[in-house]
Every structure is written in structure tokens, then in C-alpha cells.
Design a protein around this motif. Structure first.
Motif, PDB file in Angstrom:
ATOM      1  N   ALA A   1      80.142  40.476  40.561  1.00 17.33           N
ATOM      2  CA  ALA A   1      80.659  39.135  40.300  1.00 17.33           C
ATOM      3  C   ALA A   1      80.845  38.900  38.808  1.00 17.33           C
ATOM      4  O   ALA A   1      81.851  38.312  38.375  1.00 17.33           O
ATOM      5  CB  ALA A   1      79.714  38.091  40.893  1.00 17.33           C
ATOM      6  N   LEU A   2      79.914  39.358  37.986  1.00 20.86           N
ATOM      7  CA  LEU A   2      80.048  39.182  36.541  1.00 20.86           C
ATOM      8  C   LEU A   2      81.210  40.013  35.991  1.00 20.86           C
ATOM      9  O   LEU A   2      81.945  39.546  35.104  1.00 20.86           O
ATOM     10  CB  LEU A   2      78.742  39.567  35.848  1.00 20.86           C
ATOM     11  CG  LEU A   2      77.556  38.623  36.081  1.00 20.86           C
ATOM     12  CD1 LEU A   2      76.290  39.194  35.453  1.00 20.86           C
ATOM     13  CD2 LEU A   2      77.847  37.241  35.504  1.00 20.86           C
ATOM     14  N   ARG A   3      81.377  41.210  36.503  1.00 20.04           N
ATOM     15  CA  ARG A   3      82.496  42.043  36.018  1.00 20.04           C
ATOM     16  C   ARG A   3      83.837  41.432  36.430  1.00 20.04           C
ATOM     17  O   ARG A   3      84.790  41.453  35.644  1.00 20.04           O
ATOM     18  CB  ARG A   3      82.363  43.455  36.577  1.00 20.04           C
ATOM     19  CG  ARG A   3      81.214  44.243  35.978  1.00 20.04           C
ATOM     20  CD  ARG A   3      81.246  45.711  36.393  1.00 20.04           C
ATOM     21  NE  ARG A   3      80.211  46.476  35.734  1.00 20.04           N
ATOM     22  CZ  ARG A   3      78.997  46.685  36.232  1.00 20.04           C
ATOM     23  NH1 ARG A   3      78.700  46.188  37.417  1.00 20.04           N
ATOM     24  NH2 ARG A   3      78.094  47.379  35.571  1.00 20.04           N
ATOM     25  N   GLU A   4      83.923  40.894  37.635  1.00 22.61           N
ATOM     26  CA  GLU A   4      85.161  40.243  38.052  1.00 22.61           C
ATOM     27  C   GLU A   4      85.424  38.998  37.224  1.00 22.61           C
ATOM     28  O   GLU A   4      86.573  38.701  36.892  1.00 22.61           O
ATOM     29  CB  GLU A   4      85.075  39.898  39.533  1.00 22.61           C
ATOM     30  CG  GLU A   4      86.325  39.246  40.090  1.00 22.61           C
ATOM     31  CD  GLU A   4      87.559  40.099  39.925  1.00 22.61           C
ATOM     32  OE1 GLU A   4      88.648  39.535  39.680  1.00 22.61           O
ATOM     33  OE2 GLU A   4      87.453  41.337  40.015  1.00 22.61           O
TER      34      GLU A   4
ATOM     35  N   ALA B   1      79.339  39.062  29.312  1.00 19.99           N
ATOM     36  CA  ALA B   1      78.705  38.001  30.089  1.00 19.99           C
ATOM     37  C   ALA B   1      77.201  38.194  30.005  1.00 19.99           C
ATOM     38  O   ALA B   1      76.703  39.314  30.195  1.00 19.99           O
ATOM     39  CB  ALA B   1      79.176  38.023  31.544  1.00 19.99           C
ATOM     40  N   ALA B   2      76.489  37.122  29.716  1.00 20.10           N
ATOM     41  CA  ALA B   2      75.035  37.171  29.591  1.00 20.10           C
ATOM     42  C   ALA B   2      74.426  36.137  30.522  1.00 20.10           C
ATOM     43  O   ALA B   2      74.797  34.955  30.468  1.00 20.10           O
ATOM     44  CB  ALA B   2      74.600  36.914  28.150  1.00 20.10           C
ATOM     45  N   LEU B   3      73.506  36.576  31.368  1.00 21.26           N
ATOM     46  CA  LEU B   3      72.760  35.674  32.248  1.00 21.26           C
ATOM     47  C   LEU B   3      71.391  35.427  31.646  1.00 21.26           C
ATOM     48  O   LEU B   3      70.668  36.367  31.301  1.00 21.26           O
ATOM     49  CB  LEU B   3      72.600  36.269  33.645  1.00 21.26           C
ATOM     50  CG  LEU B   3      73.809  36.254  34.575  1.00 21.26           C
ATOM     51  CD1 LEU B   3      73.397  36.733  35.949  1.00 21.26           C
ATOM     52  CD2 LEU B   3      74.424  34.875  34.662  1.00 21.26           C
TER      53      LEU B   3
ATOM     54  N   ILE C   1      76.378  42.080  30.880  1.00 22.45           N
ATOM     55  CA  ILE C   1      77.448  42.944  31.370  1.00 22.45           C
ATOM     56  C   ILE C   1      78.595  42.899  30.367  1.00 22.45           C
ATOM     57  O   ILE C   1      78.925  41.835  29.844  1.00 22.45           O
ATOM     58  CB  ILE C   1      77.941  42.490  32.764  1.00 22.45           C
ATOM     59  CG1 ILE C   1      76.808  42.588  33.778  1.00 22.45           C
ATOM     60  CG2 ILE C   1      79.126  43.310  33.221  1.00 22.45           C
ATOM     61  CD1 ILE C   1      76.367  43.990  34.093  1.00 22.45           C
ATOM     62  N   GLY C   2      79.207  44.038  30.111  1.00 29.73           N
ATOM     63  CA  GLY C   2      80.303  44.097  29.159  1.00 29.73           C
ATOM     64  C   GLY C   2      81.606  44.520  29.799  1.00 29.73           C
ATOM     65  O   GLY C   2      81.624  45.219  30.815  1.00 29.73           O
TER      66      GLY C   2
ATOM     67  N   GLY D   1      73.963  30.928  32.083  1.00 29.53           N
ATOM     68  CA  GLY D   1      74.464  31.994  31.227  1.00 29.53           C
ATOM     69  C   GLY D   1      75.693  31.563  30.471  1.00 29.53           C
ATOM     70  O   GLY D   1      76.057  30.381  30.429  1.00 29.53           O
ATOM     71  N   ALA D   2      76.328  32.537  29.866  1.00 25.26           N
ATOM     72  CA  ALA D   2      77.541  32.286  29.087  1.00 25.26           C
ATOM     73  C   ALA D   2      78.388  33.539  29.094  1.00 25.26           C
ATOM     74  O   ALA D   2      77.899  34.653  29.326  1.00 25.26           O
ATOM     75  CB  ALA D   2      77.201  31.871  27.658  1.00 25.26           C
ATOM     76  N   VAL D   3      79.676  33.348  28.834  1.00 25.25           N
ATOM     77  CA  VAL D   3      80.616  34.459  28.795  1.00 25.25           C
ATOM     78  C   VAL D   3      81.494  34.288  27.568  1.00 25.25           C
ATOM     79  O   VAL D   3      81.888  33.173  27.223  1.00 25.25           O
ATOM     80  CB  VAL D   3      81.461  34.513  30.088  1.00 25.25           C
ATOM     81  CG1 VAL D   3      82.221  33.220  30.301  1.00 25.25           C
ATOM     82  CG2 VAL D   3      82.413  35.698  30.086  1.00 25.25           C
TER      83      VAL D   3
END
Length: 570
Positions: A95-98, A114-116, A128-129, A281-283
Motif C-alpha cells: 500500500a505504501l509503495r502504491e 513514505a514514513a509511518l 519505504i522508498g 505518517g507522511a510522504v
């Protein structure tokens, strides 16, 4: 006639406002006499008209409205496609990669992160990068939190006043500042925040290390948004009798148009899941050149991130529930295997995503004996884990009292299961071992036959066919005795090991036999080496590989627990 309304898109609470009203038709001018010629002013300035005097379809107002509607349809179609792809992500990582891929396409970026870090402190914490390796993510994480985009959003630092374009940080994008349904403006603290650095090299107020990291990694601008699910409404209070607002049925509401009466529920028995509260989190997306998203791009990515935050919040809740079940399950299983002279033990256990009810146990018994058990209860989830714990504890008690007779142990266990939990069934296998004499007496109830692995041969132990516990009014089956040779290993396993292969059961049994027979000769006297080799040979992609639990029904085998228990006799 009012303008046609666009259909709502599933999962999108579109803040795009439609036109306040239809363009006002041009009033028809009084018809001039037939013999009167048009004036020069009329012929030069009047728009082309149709038979009724209204502007023709080729006029500018209609073209602008059509272009605007076409833009809305295109944006909604894009968001619908992206949210559909996000909804098919079955794991938190996916989900984070999408989210990163879709957001990069919306804002025109090349890389992202993306950082949770949920503010409630319950985890999980994850980074996740997109287009960034581990080393590059590590460099970005060295940026001081007060200067980095992600750090500011995660720490909830107040945003400065609004600046002109290319002015850095600002509150929520203007297009999302839409009035609420009652016509009032939304509160300022409800605006989605953002952090934009359109030209990192020229921003003098940034931390020097921030500019250094950006130059080292080759990005010149960034745009970040928070992930913050909307607050869920609290359940309405119940009165002392357990009645809530939904329990009141209006008179005459027994028909199809009304609601059936609601049975009162004791609020003490209601357990509701606790979704993550606040910011989770934030992206941030990174640009190779100095730039900044346009207002339209900000608006679209803001809508998408609003939906993505809800979806990721549900994944976090599911992750926490599975972690709780796994922790409970691990506490119910042996924390370490006993040391009994004459035998060495090894075990491997992999829980399915739903938390099944498989167990194993190794129990020291009087006079140097050892009891080995393996089995599983029907069902999955916390209830199955709790039933597994009760059944395992009962089997331990019966093994201490009458362990030398495995049939009696399983018979008493079956009676207890039938009396206390008549709706459940279970499989079990119990083996009474005397390592000093290298003798084993075992009995099984609907469980897979164990394997005896030696230097010269590998074969299944022929146990009598019997029904699982709880299936018959009276369970009984004969026991089987074997005498393992020096260095031979008795391997007990769960049926989940066979089902995870995805092959028919006869082929799965053949694959397991071939895996056990191929254990290297140097490792056959090491139970840890035996179970590791068998696990790798039967499941080459690993026990955790496979599809997620939300895919098609034929992926149910991927949710089975895997248990292996090996006893190597000296």
C-alpha cells in the motif's frame, strides 16, 4: 433544466465544486420589423444566435463549461483508477509503495519516501522508498526533523503564514478550502497541511545539512503531505439496559420500509477495534529540478492522500491485530524446548496471517521419559488461539498422569473437548518417548503420520486411520510402537506444511518424503539442520511467500500454520 451531476466515485469524497448555477440564457431581443436592417453596432457585437435568440452551441460560455466538465471527468477517472489500484494492495508495504507511485504520477515527481510513525506510539514504524535505496533513505533520515519535510509533518510543527508561489511552506492547498455542506467554512485546524521546498539550494532558512543531503542525492525540490485518517465518530452511548439509539424502532416500522427491533446488547461484552488516531505518517516526493506542484496537482494529490490515509490506517489496524494474536500465540507455545538425555529437539513454527490454532509441545515426564505432541483446532483468529491454549494445557495434564498410554491421553482429551467445546474439532498426535531405550509409542487422531529419517531409509510411520477429536461420539484408536535407531530423527509436522505447497495431498506427501530423504548425511544427526532443510525443500520460496489473505479464495492454503517438531535419538 439543471446541469447533469457527475456520479460519485467509490472511495473519493470529491471536494470539486460544480458550477453554482447554469449559465443564464441571453434574453431574446424584440424581433425587429422584417424590413428593418440590422444596425452596425448589432452586426459587429452581437453573438451568433439560434432560432430562439439564445447563443449558439459554438459560443464561448458553452465551450468553457464543456472544457471544465471534461477536466473534472478526467480528474475523477484518474483518481478512480489510482484508488482501485491502491485498494488491491494486500499488505502494508504494498500500500505504501502504491501510494508513492500514484502520488509521483500526480505531482510529476521522480522519487519519493513514505514514513509511518503513528502518533499514538503503538507502531508500526516503517520507511519505504521510491527510487531510493537503503543508503539513500539513511541519508535523508539524518536531516534534522525540524528542517526536513517529513519530520515537520510527523512532529506536527505549526505551518508558517501563507507565502506567494515558490515561497516554501504553507497551509493546506487553496482548492481544498471548500465550504462545508451547511455553508460554513471549515475550521482552520482541519485543513490538510503540506510542506513544499520548490528550490532547496536557494532557500537560506534551511538547515545546511538538508541542502547537503539534497545535493548528494541529486534532488532539487520536494513536496510533502501528511497521512492522517479522518477521526472516526464514536459509538453512541448506551443506557444502563444496553440500549442504544439504534434499538428504538418507530411505530409501524415492522414492514420493509422500517427496521427490525434490535436486541439489547450488554456494552461490557462489546469489543470494538481501535483504529490509529491522529497522524500516522507522511510522504514526500522529490524532484530532480527546482519546481513546485501546480494548484490542480496539489488538489488531486490531496484528495488521493486523504483516501490513502484511510486505507493505510486500516492496514495498520490489521497489522496490530495480527501482532497481538501472534504474541498471544507465542506465549501459549513453549518458550524453549526441554533438555532430556538421549534425545535432541528442534522446532519451527510459522503462523498464518489469520492466526490459526496449531500447536506443538515437548514435555519432560517422570523416569526420564519425554512426551511429544502436535495438533490443531478448527478455526482461526483469537478464539482458535485461545481454544488451542486450553487444549494444549489439558493435554499436558493428561500426559503427566497417564503419558505411557497415548490412547488414554487422547481419549480423555476427546471427552473434554466434546463436553466443554462441542462446536469444535481438533487433530492431535501424542508420542511417549523413552530415550534411554530408544522406544516410542504414539497415537494419532486425524493427524498426519510422522516421518522417521535415518541414514539408510526414510519412511512414514504407519499409524492407524482415525477421526479427529470431537467428530465421533466415542473416539478410540490403537497405538503404534517404533524403535528408532541411533542417529535417526522422528519428524512431526502439521498439515499446513503440505497445504502450503498448493499441490494435491498425495503429491504433497511425496514432496515431503523426497525432502526428508535428501537431508545431507552430515546434517541428519542435527535436528535443527533437518527441519531447516525440509522446510526449504518443501517450500522453496519460504513459508511467508505467497499471496495475501485478501485475494481469491484459492489462496486459502497460504493462510495455514506451519509446525515442525524433530526429535533426534542418540
Amino acid at each position: 433544466m439543471s446541469a447533469h451531476r457527475l456520479p460519485k466515485v467509490a472511495g473519493i469524497d470529491s471536494a470539486v465544486s460544480g458550477p453554482s448555477q447554469n449559465p443564464a440564457p441571453t434574453p431574446a431581443a424584440p424581433s425587429p420589423p422584417a424590413d428593418a436592417a440590422p444596425s452596425a453596432h448589432q452586426s459587429a457585437s452581437a453573438p451568433p444566435t439560434g432560432p430562439t435568440g439564445a447563443p449558439s452551441a459554438g459560443g464561448t460560455p458553452y465551450t468553457a463549461v464543456q472544457d471544465r466538465l471534461a477536466g473534472w471527468v478526467s480528474d475523477l477517472t484518474t483518481l478512480h483508477e489510482l484508488t482501485e489500484r491502491l485498494a488491491h494492495a494486500t499488505t502494508l508495504d504494498d500500500a505504501l509503495r502504491e501510494l508513492l507511485r500514484a502520488g509521483a504520477a500526480l505531482v510529476g515527481a521522480q522519487r519519493g519516501m513514505a514514513a509511518l510513525e503513528p502518533t499514538d506510539g503503538l507502531g508500526p514504524e516503517l520507511t519505504i522508498g521510491l527510487g531510493l535505496g537503503r543508503a539513500e533513505l539513511g541519508h535523508i533520515e539524518t536531516i534534522p526533523r525540524a528542517s526536513g519535510s517529513v519530520g515537520r509533518l510527523l512532529d506536527g510543527l505549526p505551518a508558517p503564514a501563507v507565502r506567494p508561489p515558490y515561497g516554501g511552506e504553507r497551509p493546506g492547498p487553496a482548492p481544498t478550502d471548500q465550504p462545508t455542506p451547511d455553508g460554513t467554512a471549515p475550521p482552520h485546524d482541519a485543513w490538510p497541511s503540506e510542506v513544499a521546498h520548490p528550490d532547496i539550494a536557494s532557500e537560506d532558512d534551511l538547515d545546511p545539512h538538508h541542502r547537503e543531503v539534497a545535493a548528494r542525492l541529486g534532488y532539487a525540490a520536494s513536496y510533502a503531505l501528511p497521512l492522517e485518517p479522518r477521526a472516526q465518530p464514536l459509538a453512541p452511548p448506551h443506557d444502563a439496559a444496553g440500549h442504544g439509539p439504534e434499538s428504538a424502532t418507530p411505530p409501524g416500522a415492522d414492514g420493509p420500509a422500517g427496521r427490525a427491533p434490535v436486541t439489547p446488547v450488554n456494552p461490557a461484552l462489546v469489543v470494538e477495534p481501535a483504529p490509529p488516531r491522529g497522524r500516522i505518517g507522511a510522504v514526500v516526493w522529490l524532484y530532480d529540478e527546482p519546481t513546485e506542484p501546480t494548484a490542480r496537482q496539489r488538489h488531486l494529490v490531496g484528495l488521493y492522500c486523504r483516501y490513502a490515509a484511510e486505507h493505510i490506517g486500516r492496514h495498520i489496524e490489521l497489522h496490530r491485530d495480527r501482532r497481538t494474536v501472534a504474541t498471544l500465540r507465542e506465549e501459549l507455545l513453549p518458550s524453549r524446548l526441554p533438555r532430556v538425555p538421549g534425545v535432541r529437539l528442534a522446532a519451527r513454527h510459522h503462523t498464518g496471517p489469520f492466526g490459526g490454532g496449531d500447536w506443538y509441545d515437548a514435555l519432560p515426564l517422570p523416569e526420564g521419559a519425554l512426551g511429544l505432541s502436535i495438533g490443531g483446532v478448527t478455526g482461526s483468529g483469537p478464539s482458535a488461539v485461545a481454544a488451542m491454549g486450553r487444549l494444549r494445557a489439558s493435554l499436558r495434564a493428561y500426559a503427566v498422569l497417564e503419558g505411557e498410554d497415548p490412547v488414554a491421553v487422547l481419549s480423555d482429551l476427546e471427552l473434554l473437548l466434546r463436553l466443554t467445546e462441542p462446536a469444535r474439532a481438533a487433530t492431535a498426535l501424542f508420542a511417549y518417548c523413552e530415550p534411554a531405550h530408544r522406544s516410542v509409542v504414539l497415537a494419532g487422531a486425524g493427524h498426519c503420520p510422522p516421518l522417521l529419517i535415518g541414514d539408510e531409509h526414510t519412511a512414514y510411520v504407519e499409524t492407524s486411520l482415525s477421526a479427529p477429536l470431537g467428530m465421533l461420539a466415542c473416539w478410540e484408536a490403537p497405538s503404534v510402537g517404533i524403535e528408532p535407531g541411533p542417529g535417526e530423527t522422528l519428524l512431526l509436522y502439521s498439515d499446513g506444511l503440505l497445504r502450503r505447497t498448493g499441490a494435491p495431498m498425495d503429491q504433497a506427501f511425496a514432496r515431503l518424503h523426497a525432502a526428508a530423504a535428501s537431508v545431507p548425511r552430515a546434517g541428519r544427526r542435527d535436528p535443527d539442520a533437518v527441519v531447516d532443510h525440509v522446510l526449504r525443500a518443501v517450500l522453496p520460496d519460504g513459508p511467508d511467500a505467497g499471496r495475501g489473505p485478501l485475494e481469491a479464495a484459492d489462496a486459502a492454503a497460504d493462510t495455514e500454520d506451519i509446525v515442525l517438531l524433530a526429535a533426534c535419538f542418540d
